[in-house]
Write an enzyme that holds these catalytic residues in place. Sequence first.
Site: not given
Length: 310
Positions: A21, A49, A54, A149, A202, A223, A285, A289
């Site tokens: 996304w 995903d 998108y 979702s 998350p 962002r 990044q 994670n």
Amino acid sequence: MQYRQLGSSDLKVSEISLGSWLTFGVGVEADKARAVVDAAFDLGINFIDTANVYGRGAAEEFLGEALSGRARDSYVLATKLYFPMSDRDRGLSAEQVEKQLDASLRRLRVDVVDLYQCHRYDDETPLEETMKALTRAVRSGKVRYLGFSEWPADKIEAATQMADVEKFVSSQPQYSMLWRAPEEAVIPLSRANGISQIVWSPLAQGVLTGKYAPGAPPPPGSRATSEEMGGWIDRFLTHAVLDRVQRLRPIAAEAGLSLAQFALAWVLREPNVASAIVGASRPDQLAENAAASGAKVDPALFAKAEAILA
């Protein structure tokens, strides 16, 4: 990387999964996005995903190209439908399920998607029509398993009680230390019906990385500075929230984790969560994670963090 069972399916998904996304096909240049996909495989991430909406198909098209040289059994691929793809194409009618699924398969360059998800609930289509259409998709061999979702709890329950339809194995809610709404009804209901959570946002759109300081402008390139990628981040950018997030730093350090890793480990502390979806524009990044997978954290540290955020 650790792996968890996805609901009542036979799918094993990585605890950290790669989302698309606002990144693939739109927010991140293609060569950089390909580097992120390659890094995901190197890190043991097997769950990817996406959604038809998108980039209005751009993310699926990018992934179709980026994954084309990889063995199909080396990754679990999920996509979604519901949001408008044109003035006429939206929702979860039988016609749209068939049409949008075929379009996604073409863009993704695959014959089957492992997980096909209803991106939201469609109040304009009878639930029975949607479930029967999704069931045909599974029994035709184009879809392996079904998910949803952000569905209301009563609609989730109604779907679980329906006879002669394929059952959902996944729920994709927003869930983080700053957004705990699924704990009230969705997680208990899912747990009782063989449904796992695949969590989006998350890190609360990056706020739980600690990059946003109270009283300071957002870092360049973050962002929050992007019209394309900013989404709904403003609700988390209050002075009170940002101050409390900064107070989590020593707790994360005590756990031997970065703040982002601590936030991801918090989500994964919930057994009903199968995977936490993260977006990334750079391999480093993603590597940070991914290191949250398998982290062992004293529950007392999580409790301390929850008390601060409360």
